[in-house]
Design a protein around this motif. Structure first.
Motif, mmCIF file in Angstrom:
data_model
loop_
_atom_site.group_PDB
_atom_site.id
_atom_site.type_symbol
_atom_site.label_atom_id
_atom_site.label_comp_id
_atom_site.label_asym_id
_atom_site.label_seq_id
_atom_site.Cartn_x
_atom_site.Cartn_y
_atom_site.Cartn_z
ATOM 1 N N UNK A 148 56.996 42.228 39.300
ATOM 2 C CA UNK A 148 55.678 41.858 40.186
ATOM 3 C C UNK A 148 54.307 42.484 39.959
ATOM 4 N N UNK A 149 54.481 44.037 39.861
ATOM 5 C CA UNK A 149 53.108 44.805 39.695
ATOM 6 C C UNK A 149 52.633 44.409 38.079
ATOM 7 N N UNK A 150 53.399 43.960 37.373
ATOM 8 C CA UNK A 150 53.008 43.921 35.896
ATOM 9 C C UNK A 150 52.461 42.541 35.947
ATOM 10 N N UNK A 151 52.797 41.464 36.468
ATOM 11 C CA UNK A 151 52.048 40.294 36.698
ATOM 12 C C UNK A 151 50.833 40.267 37.432
ATOM 13 N N UNK A 152 50.827 41.320 38.659
ATOM 14 C CA UNK A 152 49.615 41.214 39.228
ATOM 15 C C UNK A 152 48.476 42.223 38.962
ATOM 16 N N UNK A 153 48.939 42.978 37.649
ATOM 17 C CA UNK A 153 47.922 43.934 37.306
ATOM 18 C C UNK A 153 46.752 43.289 36.913
ATOM 19 N N UNK A 154 46.501 42.313 35.848
ATOM 20 C CA UNK A 154 45.187 41.765 35.285
ATOM 21 C C UNK A 154 44.325 41.467 36.506
ATOM 22 N N UNK A 155 44.592 40.717 37.506
ATOM 23 C CA UNK A 155 43.937 40.178 38.632
ATOM 24 C C UNK A 155 43.717 41.228 39.581
ATOM 25 N N UNK A 156 44.309 42.252 39.711
ATOM 26 C CA UNK A 156 44.118 43.274 40.781
ATOM 27 C C UNK A 156 42.852 44.229 40.032
ATOM 28 N N UNK A 157 43.143 44.490 38.828
ATOM 29 C CA UNK A 157 42.218 45.590 38.048
ATOM 30 C C UNK A 157 40.982 44.796 37.850
ATOM 31 N N UNK A 158 40.922 43.649 38.106
ATOM 32 C CA UNK A 158 39.582 42.725 37.949
ATOM 33 C C UNK A 158 38.833 42.514 39.344
ATOM 34 N N UNK A 159 39.632 42.876 40.290
ATOM 35 C CA UNK A 159 38.924 42.495 41.655
ATOM 36 C C UNK A 159 37.958 43.714 42.040
ATOM 37 N N UNK A 168 38.266 45.032 44.895
ATOM 38 C CA UNK A 168 38.887 45.708 46.279
ATOM 39 C C UNK A 168 39.226 47.305 45.910
ATOM 40 N N UNK A 169 39.651 47.855 46.959
ATOM 41 C CA UNK A 169 39.865 49.436 46.805
ATOM 42 C C UNK A 169 40.906 49.500 45.777
ATOM 43 N N UNK A 170 41.874 48.547 45.759
ATOM 44 C CA UNK A 170 43.115 48.855 44.897
ATOM 45 C C UNK A 170 42.595 48.653 43.473
ATOM 46 N N UNK A 171 41.473 47.695 43.174
ATOM 47 C CA UNK A 171 41.121 47.427 41.935
ATOM 48 C C UNK A 171 40.423 48.295 41.405
ATOM 49 N N UNK A 172 39.548 48.962 42.192
ATOM 50 C CA UNK A 172 38.906 50.160 41.910
ATOM 51 C C UNK A 172 39.954 51.288 41.456
ATOM 52 N N UNK A 173 40.771 51.688 42.216
ATOM 53 C CA UNK A 173 42.056 52.358 41.786
ATOM 54 C C UNK A 173 42.423 52.457 40.531
ATOM 55 N N UNK A 202 51.753 50.829 30.816
ATOM 56 C CA UNK A 202 53.003 50.975 31.426
ATOM 57 C C UNK A 202 53.181 51.892 32.606
ATOM 58 N N UNK A 203 52.276 53.004 32.562
ATOM 59 C CA UNK A 203 52.439 54.170 33.726
ATOM 60 C C UNK A 203 51.811 53.507 34.927
ATOM 61 N N UNK A 204 50.672 52.497 34.590
ATOM 62 C CA UNK A 204 49.936 51.880 35.692
ATOM 63 C C UNK A 204 50.792 51.085 36.294
#
Length: 347
Positions: free
Chosen positions: A284-295, A297-302, A313-315
């Motif tokens: 689930x994290x692998x699938x959500x990573x592209x959209x979250x990292x481009x958002x 939000x605070x999680x996207x910034x992190x 892979x570590x991310x």
């Protein structure tokens, strides 16, 4: 003397029990079958019934709880330090009883029949997925032995099989008539596995829609119906874990540490606990990573900062751990997930 704690070492047919009094002395040792344990417990006053959380423990625990006893289930790895030398079933039962009296012991919540049913369905789906993967690999090997190389990916294999077996005008293949029949049978088996997996997936989607707790979990990025229903079936409302880090540690998503030159250094994750849930969270994290990292939000910034200094892979694993901690917060608060605003992503 009155038995205050009854330790039960469960077996398939015969079980060993050890009863402790108020002083912690063993006053009862007996070997019984599971029905015998129920009959013995019915004759005892209300006391603590201690068992390892293994196959059949939840069913027996519900029966003993209905008799008025307090049931305490523990992970086997927490009981092991209390086993004395010359290990046998009787000493295992004594160790279980002793471990149940420790004030710092962490216990496993009794699961309801509905939660056990959900876990069984998840295991059945995992088995079907494994069978489908094995079938696909065997199909590739059969074709490769005949000089037919197919590009990577399940969809590519589906298209090529349709071209070989369905198209009348396809080029001649180096397949015997018997091998062609075998491949057709394997293709039909593949279709049947797809149908059964899709039926179970649809059932999980319906469960996540109807269950209020699972519906809240699906608001978390990277959490679909599979992740939500599996987590609810495994931990319920999360009362077992005192903190979000406890849940991440139970899933094996907490990194190990080593000290080099007096400085702590992070190693790989522990991979302890529930491997199935950990796998779902990482996917689930692998699938959500592209959209979250481009958002923005605070999680996207992190995530953007983390991607700048660590392998992808570590991310993904780090994000899976954060999603697990977020799930714990959603379970305990009773609220849906709400992303915190951060600085916008820069081009």
């Amino acid at each position: 003397m009155t038995i205050t704690v009854l330790g039960i070492d469960l077996g398939k047919n015969s079980c060993s029990v050890a009863g402790l009094d108020e002083m912690g002395r063993v006053i009862l040792r007996r070997r019984l079958n599971r029905d015998g344990i129920v009959r013995l417990a019915a004759k005892l006053p209300a006391c603590v019934m201690a068992m390892e959380a293994c196959c059949g423990a939840h069913h027996l625990g519900r029966v003993l709880r209905d008799q008025g006893h307090e049931v305490r289930l523990m992970s086997p790895e927490y009981v092991q330090p209390y086993v004395k030398a010359q290990k046998n079933d009787e000493r295992d039962a004594e160790a279980i009883a002793e471990a149940a009296t420790r004030p710092t012991m962490r216990f496993v919540e009794l699961k309801s029949e509905a939660e056990l049913d959900a876990q069984i369905l998840h295991r059945a789906r995992t088995r079907l997925v494994g069978q489908r993967t094995a079938l696909i690999n065997q199909l590739r090997a059969v074709l490769l032995e005949r000089g037919i190389v197919i590009a990577k990916g399940r969809r590519q294999l589906e298209l090529r099989l349709a071209e070989m077996l369905d198209d009348a005008g396809a080029r001649p293949l180096t397949l015997s008539a018997r091998t062609r029949l075998l491949i057709e049978d394997m293709r039909l088996e593949w279709s049947e596995l797809d149908r059964r997996i899709a039926a179970l997936t649809a059932e999980f989607v319906a469960q996540a829609r109807d269950d209020q707790v699972a519906r809240r979990l699906t608001t978390i990025p990277g959490f679909g119906a599979l992740n939500a229903t599996a987590l609810v079936a495994a931990i319920g409302m999360g009362e077992t874990f005192r903190s979000a880090r406890d849940l991440a540690a139970w899933l094996g998503l907490v990194p190990r540490q080593a000290t080099t030159g007096g400085k702590p250094r992070l190693l790989g994750i522990t991979k302890r606990g529930n491997a199935y849930l950990r796998t779902l969270l990482i996917h689930g994290a692998r699938a959500a990573l592209p959209s979250l990292s481009a958002s923005s939000t605070a999680m996207g910034e992190w995530l953007r900062a983390l991607l700048g200094r660590a392998h992808k892979n570590k991310v993904v694993v780090a994000l899976a751990g954060k999603l697990a901690r977020t799930a714990w917060a959603v379970l305990r608060s009773g609220e849906i997930y709400a992303a915190k605003e951060g600085r916008p992503a820069t081009a």
